[in-house]
Each structure stands twice: as structure tokens, then as C-alpha cells.
Design a protein around this motif. Structure first.
Motif, short mmCIF file in Angstrom:
data_model
loop_
_atom_site.label_atom_id
_atom_site.label_comp_id
_atom_site.label_asym_id
_atom_site.label_seq_id
_atom_site.Cartn_x
_atom_site.Cartn_y
_atom_site.Cartn_z
N TRP A 5 -7.89 -2.83 4.36
CA TRP A 5 -6.99 -3.47 3.39
C TRP A 5 -6.20 -4.59 4.05
O TRP A 5 -6.11 -5.71 3.51
CB TRP A 5 -6.03 -2.44 2.80
N LEU A 32 -9.59 2.75 6.03
CA LEU A 32 -9.13 2.25 4.73
C LEU A 32 -7.93 1.32 4.90
O LEU A 32 -7.88 0.23 4.30
CB LEU A 32 -8.73 3.43 3.84
N TYR A 40 -10.01 3.48 -2.93
CA TYR A 40 -8.76 2.75 -3.10
C TYR A 40 -8.58 2.48 -4.59
O TYR A 40 -9.55 2.48 -5.35
CB TYR A 40 -8.73 1.47 -2.27
N VAL A 64 0.85 -1.18 0.00
CA VAL A 64 0.00 0.00 0.00
C VAL A 64 0.89 1.24 0.00
O VAL A 64 1.97 1.25 0.61
CB VAL A 64 -0.94 0.01 1.23
N HIS A 123 -15.01 3.44 -1.30
CA HIS A 123 -15.07 2.70 -0.04
C HIS A 123 -16.20 3.22 0.85
O HIS A 123 -17.18 2.53 1.09
CB HIS A 123 -13.73 2.80 0.70
N ALA A 147 -3.12 7.92 4.48
CA ALA A 147 -3.62 7.93 3.11
C ALA A 147 -3.39 9.31 2.51
O ALA A 147 -3.25 10.31 3.21
CB ALA A 147 -5.11 7.59 3.09
#
Length: 477
Positions: free
Chosen positions: A458, A454, A346, A282, A330, A297
């Protein structure tokens, strides 16, 4: 994702009764009910109250606790002078009928007050309908109020009143301390970690609306002061008031149409993670205003002429030099700092391509992390902590009070130290708790923020891509 995700600050339980905001009969009646609750702010910081019976903080006080701050009655539908009601107002007229009264539920004296809605318990949830209270019924308020059930909520920012800190302390000591309650102005984001979803959802509406009222003090059409209407959901130009002295002034253009140039704000922001084609990595970034080793993020505001997907692709390229495709939604999260809607996504990207943070220079660093590396931090006891001191430092940087001019070599050295393999990081990756005094190799956002949701979803395999081969790459740049 098939299920509906409700993040912190979302899922408000209140029946907002938007059609009753223009009814001063309704607002003046519910604001003084014994069960009515207020959220108070001081320059955006909420009043946090604890009692000897419950150490858990509460955001709510009743009207009697803070009545001295509200000014003279009537609170809505004020006339020219304090204590005078407006006259000749058709209280049940329809806003869309073309008839617009400049004194309808107006509050031009004292600090602005926002009506948030009514908590009806289970109504509105689990398929139960909200109560229906048509505006026309308030021609006879006594009849209408027999149907009213629940707890009304209001909000106000006391910074508008001009009191000193000592004067405010004296007011609250006389009303709250005598009952054994203690109070403080709290840092909201750290406070939210100790509150539930109900308090957070009501707080989100309250903070965004008092901020909007606080920022919109002057008419964009003519520059005259504005005043509050409709329970804090509309502002109007003071030149429209029937007693305004407009000699020698041109008519304000806001006197036509809806008489409203600005509406309560919600600014959309995309926030996203990129997942590589193996699904094991990621992409996360460290913002320049984030303290220490905090990675999260990537995010950015929607620009004119963009879809959400366009904005995800553009922001990933601008901040990290990474092209993404397969953009997937999401969930969303209201973010009342001051009035954003974080829209979570994402997407796929190629982790073999170089990363660049020198395009817009918003990030101090960006890099790919494996699931094991991220899982180790999530399992660490302090891996997702973000305390009061961190928020304070971030706010100071944002406000320009403390700008650290670090050289590129300093930043590189700090990043290198942050990712030096450590024994506690290895222990966490193996499912073991590291020593109490150990530090995680880096930090991640908590699950109270959509970025944390998020990242965790994941790692836990709750989000992913269902096609075996990546779809055709067609970035918009």
C-alpha cells in the motif's frame, strides 16, 4: 494486482507424489536413501543445525543422523510386533476402488513420520513438468526407482518418543557433534528470517502435518487410539487392525467408507487492511497479545456460511466497528502455526467514522495512519523487527503463562506514549536514518508475514482502487 504473489512459506518446490503415499514399497525405499533429508521437531520447535563450514542454520539432517529415533524397520507397513512387516497387503490397490486395507503403509509403532515429497531441482518450475511415477509401476520397484531423481523429504516430532532433553542431547551429540555441527531447538518464526523461501516452504508443510498427527491421537467415532497411514497423511482407528482385540466392543463406525474422519487441516483466515477514500490512510490494530507498540492488519477465521468477502466485512466491524466495501483480494500465505491459510485482502472505509474496539474486545487499540507515518516506521532500522523475546512473550500470553491485567488507563497511556511525535520518527519520514539508539514511534510486521506485505505494498502504491468514485456500499450486516 496482475502478477502472482508468492509469500514466505508458499511456493513449495516439492513434487508431493500424493498417489505414492499409500505405497509402503516406495516409502520404505526412499526413506533410507543417502540423499533423503529429515526435518525434526520437538513440540513444534524445529531442529536448527549449523556447521563449522557454514554458520547459516539448516533445518535438514539425513536419515542416518537420526536413525535411532525411527524405530525398527520396516518403517511403513508394520506388522503386529516390532520388526514384522504386514502381510497380505495389495500394495498397488487404488484408494478410490472401494478396497481399503487397514495396514496399507501403516505405522502404528513408534513416532509418526510424514512424507513431504521430493525436490526435483528445476522440475515443476519455469514450466518444467514434475516426474510422473504411477503407482502401478511399483509392482517392480527396481524399475520405478531408476526413474526417481531428486531429494526426498520427511518430517517427525520427537516429542512423541518421550525422551528427556538430556537424552535427546546425547543422541544428537553422538550423531551431529562428531562432524563439527551444532544444534538447537529454535523459535520458528524468528528462525525463518534467516532462511530462504525453499526452507520456509518445506518447513510450512512439515510443521502443519506433524502438528496434525500430534493432535489426532484418538478416533472421533469410538475414542480408541489412532495410528498413522499413507506416509502421515491419514489416521485410522486402531480397532480396524487385523490383530486388534475388539471383544465386547461395538464396531467402530469408521470401518465403513473411507475409514477416515479427519484429514490434514488447513484453516482459512482473512487478514486485511482498510484504506480510506483518499488512499492516504490505513487502518491498523494492536492485538492484546502483541508486545509493546506493535500494530498490524486485522484478521479473523472464516465462519460457516461465509465467503471471504463476508468475513472481511464482519471482522472489520467486530474488531474495529468499521464498515468496509470494495473488498479486493491481494494474495495468500500458508501460516504453519499450526495450520492456517492467511488470505490477504484490502478494502475501502470511511476514516471520518468513529473506531470502536469495545465490541469483541480483541484489540487493545485501532487507529488510522497516514502513509508518511507508516513509511517512517518502514524506513526505521528497527521498525519491522520482531525478535525472539517478542515471540516468547506472545507465546506465553497465548498459553496463559503470563497474563497481564492492565487497566484501561494504563493501555491508554501506553498508546499515547507510542504516538508522541519523536525526532527519530520525523527523521525517518524525511528519508534520514534516526540515531542508532532511537526507538520507532510504533512497530509494524516484517515482510515475512503477509500483513507486512499488505502494508508495504500500500505504501509503495502497488495496490489501490481504480475507480474514481467509491462503489455502492453494501456491507453484509
Amino acid at each position: 494486482m496482475s502478477e502472482t504473489v508468492t509469500n514466505l512459506y508458499g511456493g513449495s518446490p516439492l513434487n508431493r507424489l500424493s498417489w505414492l503415499r499409500q505405497s509402503q514399497a516406495f516409502l520404505n525405499r526412499v526413506i533410507v536413501l543417502p540423499e533423503t533429508r529429515f526435518l525434526l521437531f520437538n513440540n513444534g520447535q524445529p531442529l536448527s543445525v549449523t556447521s563449522k563450514d557454514s554458520p547459516k542454520p539448516s533445518l535438514f539432517v539425513n536419515t542416518n543422523d537420526i536413525k535411532v529415533l525411527l524405530g525398527p524397520e520396516p518403517y511403513f507397513g508394520q506388522g503386529q510386533n516390532p520388526g514384522e512387516p504386514c502381510t497380505g497387503d495389495d500394495d498397488d490397490s487404488d484408494e478410490h476402488s472401494g478396497r481399503h486395507s487397514p495396514t496399507k503403509a501403516c505405522r502404528h509403532l513408534h513416532a509418526r513420520i510424514v512424507f513431504l515429497g521430493i525436490d526435483e531441482g528445476q522440475a515443476g518450475g519455469n514450466g518444467a513438468p514434475y516426474s510422473a511415477l504411477p503407482l502401478a509401476e511399483f509392482k517392480d520397484p527396481d524399475v520405478a526407482f531408476q526413474k526417481l531423481k531428486g531429494t526426498p523429504y520427511f518430517a517427525m516430532d520427537v516429542a512423541e518418543l518421550g525422551y528427556s532433553e538430556d537424552e535427546l542431547r546425547s543422541i544428537f551429540e553422538s550423531s551431529l557433534s562428531k562432524d563439527g555441527r551444532t544444534f538447537t531447538w529454535a523459535e520458528p518464526r524468528s528462525l525463518m528470517t534467516s532462511l530462504g523461501h525453499f526452507e520456509a516452504a518445506v518447513f510450512a508443510s512439515a510443521r502443519s502435518l506433524v502438528d496434525w498427527n500430534f493432535r489426532n491421537k484418538f478416533c472421533p467415532g469410538c475414542g480408541s487410539p489412532t495410528y498413522s497411514m499413507w506416509g502421515g497423511w491419514k489416521v485410522a482407528c486402531s480397532t480396524l487392525l487385523p490383530w486388534a482385540d475388539n471383544k465386547g466392543k461395538s464396531a467402530c463406525p469408521s470401518g465403513k467408507g473411507l475409514q477416515n474422519y479427519t484429514h490434514p487441516r488447513t484453516d482459512a483466515v482473512v487478514i486485511m487492511i482498510a484504506i480510506d477514500e483518499t488512499g492516504d490512510k490505513v487502518l491498523l490494530g494492536r492485538g492484546r497479545r502483541f508486545p509493546g507498540k506493535f500494530y498490524s492488519a486485522l484478521a479473523g477465521f472464516i465462519e460457516p456460511g461465509e465467503s471471504f468477502e463476508d468475513a472481511v466485512q464482519r471482522e472489520m466491524w467486530e474488531e474495529a466497528g468499521v464498515r468496509v466495501w470494495n473488498v479486493r483480494y491481494h494474495s495468500g500465505q500458508p501460516w504453519p502455526y499450526p495450520a492456517n491459510l492467511m488470505v490477504g485482502f484490502y478494502a475501502r472505509a470511511d476514516s471520518s467514522k468513529p473506531i470502536r474496539v469495545d465490541l469483541d474486545n480483541e484489540l487493545a487499540d485501532a487507529r488510522w495512519f497516514t502513509k508518511d507515518e507508516v513509511r517512517a516506521v518502514l524506513n526505521h532500522r528497527t521498525g519491522t523487527t520482531f525478535g525472539k523475546s517478542d515471540y516468547k512473550r506472545m507465546n506465553e500470553i497465548v498459553e496463559g503463562k503470563k497474563l497481564e491485567d492492565r487497566s484501561a488507563s494504563d493501555s491508554s497511556n501506553a498508546a499515547a506514549r507510542a504516538f508522541t511525535p519523536s525526532e527519530d520518527g520525523k527523521a525517518a519520514a524525511n528519508g534520514q536514518q534516526p540515531p542508532k539508539d532511537s526507538e520507532p514511534p510504533f512497530r509494524l510486521p516484517p515482510s515475512s508475514a503477509i500483513a507486512g506485505v499488505l502494508i508495504r505494498d500500500w505504501v509503495e502504491g502497488k495496490i489501490g482502487f481504480f475507480d474514481q468514485q467509491p462503489s455502492a456500499r453494501s456491507p453484509n450486516l
